[in-house]
Design an enzyme around this catalytic site. Structure first.
Site, PDB file in Angstrom:
ATOM      1  N   HIS A 122       0.837  -1.205   0.000  1.00  0.00           N
ATOM      2  CA  HIS A 122       0.000   0.000   0.000  1.00  0.00           C
ATOM      3  C   HIS A 122       0.871   1.254   0.000  1.00  0.00           C
ATOM      4  O   HIS A 122       1.315   1.728   1.045  1.00  0.00           O
ATOM      5  CB  HIS A 122      -0.902  -0.023   1.246  1.00  0.00           C
ATOM      6  CG  HIS A 122      -1.929   1.065   1.279  1.00  0.00           C
ATOM      7  ND1 HIS A 122      -3.278   0.818   1.461  1.00  0.00           N
ATOM      8  CD2 HIS A 122      -1.820   2.416   1.171  1.00  0.00           C
ATOM      9  CE1 HIS A 122      -3.938   1.962   1.469  1.00  0.00           C
ATOM     10  NE2 HIS A 122      -3.079   2.945   1.295  1.00  0.00           N
ATOM     11  N   HIS A 156       1.125   4.960  -2.562  1.00  0.00           N
ATOM     12  CA  HIS A 156       0.646   5.702  -3.736  1.00  0.00           C
ATOM     13  C   HIS A 156       1.852   6.287  -4.462  1.00  0.00           C
ATOM     14  O   HIS A 156       2.642   7.021  -3.852  1.00  0.00           O
ATOM     15  CB  HIS A 156      -0.276   6.836  -3.292  1.00  0.00           C
ATOM     16  CG  HIS A 156      -1.465   6.351  -2.513  1.00  0.00           C
ATOM     17  ND1 HIS A 156      -2.721   6.268  -3.054  1.00  0.00           N
ATOM     18  CD2 HIS A 156      -1.577   5.893  -1.240  1.00  0.00           C
ATOM     19  CE1 HIS A 156      -3.571   5.799  -2.142  1.00  0.00           C
ATOM     20  NE2 HIS A 156      -2.899   5.564  -1.033  1.00  0.00           N
ATOM     21  N   HIS A 214      -9.678   1.508  -0.071  1.00  0.00           N
ATOM     22  CA  HIS A 214      -9.496   2.204   1.202  1.00  0.00           C
ATOM     23  C   HIS A 214     -10.826   2.215   1.945  1.00  0.00           C
ATOM     24  O   HIS A 214     -11.853   2.615   1.376  1.00  0.00           O
ATOM     25  CB  HIS A 214      -9.079   3.653   0.969  1.00  0.00           C
ATOM     26  CG  HIS A 214      -7.661   3.846   0.538  1.00  0.00           C
ATOM     27  ND1 HIS A 214      -7.121   3.208  -0.535  1.00  0.00           N
ATOM     28  CD2 HIS A 214      -6.663   4.614   1.072  1.00  0.00           C
ATOM     29  CE1 HIS A 214      -5.842   3.589  -0.667  1.00  0.00           C
ATOM     30  NE2 HIS A 214      -5.548   4.431   0.300  1.00  0.00           N
ATOM     31  N   GLU A 254     -10.533   4.176   7.466  1.00  0.00           N
ATOM     32  CA  GLU A 254      -9.396   5.056   7.764  1.00  0.00           C
ATOM     33  C   GLU A 254      -9.946   6.317   8.433  1.00  0.00           C
ATOM     34  O   GLU A 254      -9.764   6.487   9.630  1.00  0.00           O
ATOM     35  CB  GLU A 254      -8.651   5.395   6.461  1.00  0.00           C
ATOM     36  CG  GLU A 254      -7.457   6.327   6.674  1.00  0.00           C
ATOM     37  CD  GLU A 254      -6.881   6.893   5.365  1.00  0.00           C
ATOM     38  OE1 GLU A 254      -7.593   6.877   4.331  1.00  0.00           O
ATOM     39  OE2 GLU A 254      -5.731   7.369   5.384  1.00  0.00           O
ATOM     40  N   ASP A 264       2.085   4.079   2.816  1.00  0.00           N
ATOM     41  CA  ASP A 264       0.997   4.923   2.277  1.00  0.00           C
ATOM     42  C   ASP A 264       1.520   6.063   1.393  1.00  0.00           C
ATOM     43  O   ASP A 264       1.513   5.935   0.165  1.00  0.00           O
ATOM     44  CB  ASP A 264       0.119   5.439   3.417  1.00  0.00           C
ATOM     45  CG  ASP A 264      -1.296   5.758   2.982  1.00  0.00           C
ATOM     46  OD1 ASP A 264      -1.644   5.493   1.815  1.00  0.00           O
ATOM     47  OD2 ASP A 264      -2.081   6.277   3.813  1.00  0.00           O
ATOM     48  N   ASP A 265       1.938   7.168   1.996  1.00  0.00           N
ATOM     49  CA  ASP A 265       2.488   8.323   1.249  1.00  0.00           C
ATOM     50  C   ASP A 265       3.703   8.800   2.032  1.00  0.00           C
ATOM     51  O   ASP A 265       3.623   9.801   2.771  1.00  0.00           O
ATOM     52  CB  ASP A 265       1.444   9.447   1.155  1.00  0.00           C
ATOM     53  CG  ASP A 265       0.154   8.964   0.527  1.00  0.00           C
ATOM     54  OD1 ASP A 265       0.109   8.812  -0.697  1.00  0.00           O
ATOM     55  OD2 ASP A 265      -0.803   8.715   1.286  1.00  0.00           O
TER      56      ASP A 265
HETATM   57  N1  ADE Z   1      -4.655   8.972  -1.426  1.00  0.00           N
HETATM   58  C1  ADE Z   1      -3.384   9.005  -1.050  1.00  0.00           C
HETATM   59  N2  ADE Z   1      -3.254   8.700   0.262  1.00  0.00           N
HETATM   60  C2  ADE Z   1      -4.501   8.442   0.721  1.00  0.00           C
HETATM   61  C3  ADE Z   1      -5.032   8.062   1.981  1.00  0.00           C
HETATM   62  N3  ADE Z   1      -4.261   7.871   3.058  1.00  0.00           N
HETATM   63  N4  ADE Z   1      -6.358   7.918   2.082  1.00  0.00           N
HETATM   64  C4  ADE Z   1      -7.150   8.101   1.014  1.00  0.00           C
HETATM   65  N5  ADE Z   1      -6.701   8.458  -0.185  1.00  0.00           N
HETATM   66  C5  ADE Z   1      -5.385   8.622  -0.345  1.00  0.00           C
HETATM   67 ZN    ZN Z   2      -3.565   4.943   0.882  1.00  0.00          ZN
END
Ligand code: ADE
Ligand code: ZN
Length: 346
Positions: free
Chosen positions: A14, A16, A194, A197, A275-276
């Site tokens: 996971h 992006h 997703h 969250e 994630d990011d």
């Molecule tokens: N796009 C990128 N990161 C995300 C996240 N944590 N939740 C939803 N969309 C996303």
């Molecule tokens: Zn994500």
């Protein structure tokens, strides 16, 4: 990260791709492409400016604006996979958005070709395997999602191994996206979305009831409903858990309140993910290290998590077998170090 955790084979499901670009790389790409970015989108060299989930998504979209050309995507994925490999990762599955490619006038086929070139170069140079999941964005609505699903199916490539949904979980319902997911699932692609969250357990239940999901992005808030946890465990649905992201976005105040342990204890299959990474000041290596430092997991637990990720990866069977063998080899060498390492010790 201590030496043992640094060397331990890791796998991430996971992340992006656009969210993996550091502020420095975003600035470089903006400069190269003649895109003027507002200085207010950066806190400093290392951090993007955002305060909550909505402003995070807006900051993310602004950073995407700097990526215009095929080579941007090639450089980005090559750079990211290299960083992961240096932290011990052997497999990374990345979300890529055909909609972003369309937004910048590049188009999905050209974006894909560049990502594939970056993946091949990273495998050659760093020995890491990368694969892609095409995602739709929930806040853009079901029609766009259907377009994304059709675009993915019209541009098939062996490295595009599944379909997913990111974006704002507070908009629309999972059922609205059933036609898009059905289309790709009927074509044989596994899916993730997703959920759980920024919205609670009911959002996870709605997602697994309406969509053909074998994995859930995050899913951590399923921990608020013991019966739902039972369902997830029984159905073997794999959770793509991203603790660093959850803390940064304020889903939990700190790691002491994060439910990773409870998810494991409830019998759910969990994986660790970044994630990011630059937005949340994390990386796949850090997530594994945090699992030791904050959740008390040991080396065996982490190897089990890596194997869970490989088993749940959307990559083909041959690739998963090859990765499994790498983990097994690490385990064998851990128990009995190779002769060269043994003689160096004496
Ligand atoms: N796009 C990128 N990161 C995300 C996240 N944590 N939740 C939803 N969309 C996303
Ligand atoms: Zn994500």
């Amino acid at each position: 990260m201590n030496q043992t955790i640094a060397a331990l084979p890791k796998a991430e499901l996971h992340c992006h791709i656009e969210g993996a670009a550091s502020p420095a790389l975003v600035r470089k790409l903006a400069h190269r492409n003649g895109v003027a970015l507002p200085e207010s989108m950066f806190v400093d060299e290392h951090r993007f400016a955002w305060t909550d989930f909505h402003s995070f998504l807006a900051a993310y979209d602004r950073a995407c604006d700097a990526m215009r050309r095929a080579e941007d995507y090639r450089d980005l994925i090559y750079d990211y996979l290299g960083r992961c490999a240096r932290e011990g990762a052997i497999y990374v599955e990345l979300f890529s958005s055909p909609e972003h490619a369309e937004d910048i006038g590049l188009g999905f086929p050209a974006q894909l070709e560049a990502l594939v070139a970056g993946i091949d170069a990273a495998e050659r140079d760093f020995g890491i395997t990368g694969r892609l999941i095409a995602i739709c964005l929930r806040h853009r609505g079901p029609e766009r999602a259907l377009w994304t699903a059709r675009t993915m199916l019209a541009t098939r490539h062996p490295y595009v191994v599944g379909f997913g949904m990111a974006g704002n979980e507070l908009q629309h319902t999972p059922a609205d996206f059933a036609p898009a997911f059905r289309l790709v699932a009927d074509a044989g692609y596994p899916c993730t979305a997703h959920a759980g969250e920024v919205a609670g357990a009911e959002s996870v239940r709605a997602a697994i009831d309406a969509l053909p999901l074998s994995r859930i992005g995050h899913g951590v808030r399923a921990s608020e409903d013991p019966r739902l946890l039972e369902t997830i465990a029984r159905r073997g649905i794999v959770l793509e858990v991203c603790p660093g992201s959850n803390i940064a976005l304020g889903v939990y105040p700190d790691l002491a309140h994060h439910p990773l342990r409870r998810l494991i204890d409830a019998g759910c299959k969990v994986t660790l993910n970044s994630d990011d990474p630059p937005y949340f000041d994390t990386s796949i290596g850090r997530e594994y290290a945090m699992a030791v430092e904050s959740f008390g997991l040991g080396e065996d637990d982490l190897l089990h998590i890596t194997q869970t990720a490989i088993d749940a990866a959307f990559a083909d069977t041959e690739t998963r077998h090859r990765l499994t063998e790498r983990v097994a080899q690490y385990s064998r060498e851990r128990e009995r170090p190779p002769a060269s390492a043994r003689s160096a010790e004496t």
